[in-house]
Each structure stands twice: as structure tokens, then as C-alpha cells.
Design a protein around this motif. Structure first.
Motif, PDB file in Angstrom:
ATOM      1  N   GLN A   1       1.089  -1.143   0.111  1.00  0.00           N
ATOM      2  CA  GLN A   1       0.024  -0.023  -0.004  1.00  0.00           C
ATOM      3  C   GLN A   1       0.530   1.234  -0.297  1.00  0.00           C
TER       4      GLN A   1
ATOM      5  N   ARG B   1      -3.293   5.812   8.399  1.00  0.00           N
ATOM      6  CA  ARG B   1      -3.638   5.133   9.940  1.00  0.00           C
ATOM      7  C   ARG B   1      -2.540   3.808  10.352  1.00  0.00           C
ATOM      8  N   GLU B   2      -1.753   3.300   8.738  1.00  0.00           N
ATOM      9  CA  GLU B   2      -1.476   2.111   9.288  1.00  0.00           C
ATOM     10  C   GLU B   2       0.384   2.480   9.510  1.00  0.00           C
TER      11      GLU B   2
ATOM     12  N   THR C   1      -5.776  11.585   8.028  1.00  0.00           N
ATOM     13  CA  THR C   1      -5.874  10.893   8.978  1.00  0.00           C
ATOM     14  C   THR C   1      -6.858   9.717   9.539  1.00  0.00           C
ATOM     15  N   SER C   2      -7.612  10.105   8.123  1.00  0.00           N
ATOM     16  CA  SER C   2      -8.830   8.635   8.129  1.00  0.00           C
ATOM     17  C   SER C   2      -8.284   7.689   6.900  1.00  0.00           C
ATOM     18  N   VAL C   3      -7.611   8.155   6.291  1.00  0.00           N
ATOM     19  CA  VAL C   3      -7.201   7.316   4.874  1.00  0.00           C
ATOM     20  C   VAL C   3      -6.028   6.130   5.726  1.00  0.00           C
ATOM     21  N   GLN C   4      -6.748   4.742   5.693  1.00  0.00           N
ATOM     22  CA  GLN C   4      -6.214   3.515   5.796  1.00  0.00           C
ATOM     23  C   GLN C   4      -4.847   2.821   5.882  1.00  0.00           C
ATOM     24  N   ILE C   5      -4.540   3.704   5.101  1.00  0.00           N
ATOM     25  CA  ILE C   5      -2.183   3.612   4.813  1.00  0.00           C
ATOM     26  C   ILE C   5      -1.617   4.341   5.592  1.00  0.00           C
TER      27      ILE C   5
ATOM     28  N   TRP D   1       0.518   4.044  12.700  1.00  0.00           N
ATOM     29  CA  TRP D   1       0.426   2.941  14.305  1.00  0.00           C
ATOM     30  C   TRP D   1       1.767   2.357  13.618  1.00  0.00           C
TER      31      TRP D   1
END
Length: 240
Positions: free
Chosen positions: A97, A126-127, A120-124, A130
Motif C-alpha cells: 500500500q 493510519r497504518e 488521518t482517516s485514510v487506511q494507509i 501505527w
């Protein structure tokens, strides 16, 4: 052309001599076309921990592994597109990704460590956040640069073949606008071929591999750089 941001595929690598490459490429070109970029330069900035946790784990061949890198095509300028990538391998399947930034946006992110409210709400995103939360000591460790030719089939977008040459590394001035050429990772290596596919190879491609006696290799650019150069340097630093 819309930029692809999510990839899922199997990747196999093969080492070719220069003489093998030219003849093999000529035959391959009868079935596949060079993409719109032609021969182009790729720069990949690999992040790792001070003790090289990610690459050491990768070398141990676990069932699950991941890495983070930032990639540019050519020497980056302020408005160049760069790609923040998390690459995972699970049970032999590669998942990639990526988040597309301008180089200037990437440099701002590198300083702040934060994404804009829009991301901030986009999955990648966020990953990535993290990942850096779990591994706060992640930082650029090596810049790997190479020249690539990429071929595709018009009727099978999942099957691609790339050829990488002049694979070199740099451990100084770790930035994508670095104009230093770097040193060869493996001077004895002619051409690294990567085959990206989800299903079986076309029969004609398997026949070409047999014709030229080309066999699979385990050559991984970052792993080879670490084992041949970075690991030795770390040993010397620890002795001192």
C-alpha cells in the motif's frame, strides 16, 4: 494514467548475466511491451530501527514480515511525486500500500510525524502512523538506487516483468534529492529480473526460462545491502 495505490501479488526474482539478458529480453519483447517510462531510475529510502530489526526479521524468513520505504522515480524535486509504502509479505503473497505525496509534503511529514486532517482517516496513513507508534526509532538507514525496465502484457495487467541494473546503495545524505551515484551493492550481479504475478506464468514465459536456463534467486536489494555492507559496518562500530 491513474496511480495504483494497492498491490497484491507474488514476486519471484531471477539473476541474469548481461549476455543472457539481451537475448532473453529480445525474445520476451515479442510477447510484452516496455511501459511508458522506458528505462528509468528508482530510488528507495529504507527505514529501520537502530538495530535493524526489520531487515534482520526479514532475513529470518518469517511467515509475516513488513517494511517501510519512501520511493521516488528519479532525483526528487520539491514538486516530484514520492510514495510512502508499507510492504508486507504473508505466506508468500506480497501486499503493498502506498500514499502519494509531493517531495515537499513528505519532507514536512518527516519533520512533524503527522498527517494532515484530510489523511488521518485514510487506511494507509493510519497504518503508517501505527507503525511509527510501535517503532518510534524508525529512521532512514540506506538509499538504494537502480535503473529499471518494466514490461507488461496488454491482456494481463497482473503479469509484469522488470529488469533492474546498476543496483547501488548510499548511507550518506539519505535524501531522495541525493545526486550521489552510490556504490554497487553486488558488482558481480548483471541484471535482476523480478516477475510479478498472481497466477501461473504463461506457458511461453516458462519456456523462455527453460531455454535460457534461468532459475529463481533469493536476491533482495535491502537484505543484500545489509548483509554485504551495513552489517559489517555495524560490527566495526561495535568493536570500536
Amino acid at each position: 494514467m491513474k496511480l495504483k495505490k494497492i498491490f497484491q501479488r507474488k514476486e519471484n526474482k531471477y539473476l541474469l548475466t548481461q549476455s543472457q539478458f539481451q537475448s532473453f529480453f529480445d525474445d520476451l519483447h515479442q510477447y510484452m511491451s516496455v511501459d511508458q517510462y522506458g528505462l528509468h531510475t528508482i530510488q528507495s529510502l529504507y527505514y529501520d530501527t537502530p538495530d535493524y530489526y526489520f531487515i534482520q526479521r526479514s532475513i529470518s524468513k518469517p511467515k509475516y514480515k513488513e517494511k517501510f520505504r519512501v520511493r521516488s522515480y528519479g532525483i526528487a524535486r520539491a514538486d516530484s511525486l514520492v510514495f510512502l509504502e508499507i510492504k508486507k509479505k504473508v505466506a508468500g503473497i506480497v501486499y503493498k500500500q502506498r500514499l502519494v505525496f509531493t517531495y515537499e509534503e513528505y519532507l514536512n511529514w518527516e519533520v512533524s510525524g503527522k498527517f494532515s486532517d484530510q489523511l488521518t482517516s485514510v487506511q494507509i496513513a493510519r497504518e503508517i502512523t501505527w507503525l511509527f507508534y510501535r517503532q518510534p526509532t524508525l529512521s532512514p538507514k540506506v538509499l538504494i538506487t537502480y535503473d529499471r525496465l518494466s514490461l507488461f502484457m496488454a491482456d494481463d495487467s497482473e503479469f509484469r516483468v522488470t529488469f533492474d541494473q546498476n543496483i547501488r546503495y548510499c548511507t550518506e545524505n539519505l535524501a531522495l534529492d541525493n545526486k550521489l551515484s552510490g556504490k554497487l551493492v553486488a558488482p558481480e550481479v548483471g541484471v535482476l529480473m523480478e516477475v510479478k504475478a498472481m497466477g501461473a506464468y504463461p506457458l511461453w514465459f516458462t519456456a523462455l526460462l527453460t531455454k535460457y536456463h534461468i532459475q529463481k534467486s533469493s536476491f533482495l536489494k535491502y537484505a543484500q545491502t545489509y548483509q554485504r555492507h551495513l552489517f559489517k559496518r555495524e560490527e566495526l562500530l561495535n568493536v570500536v
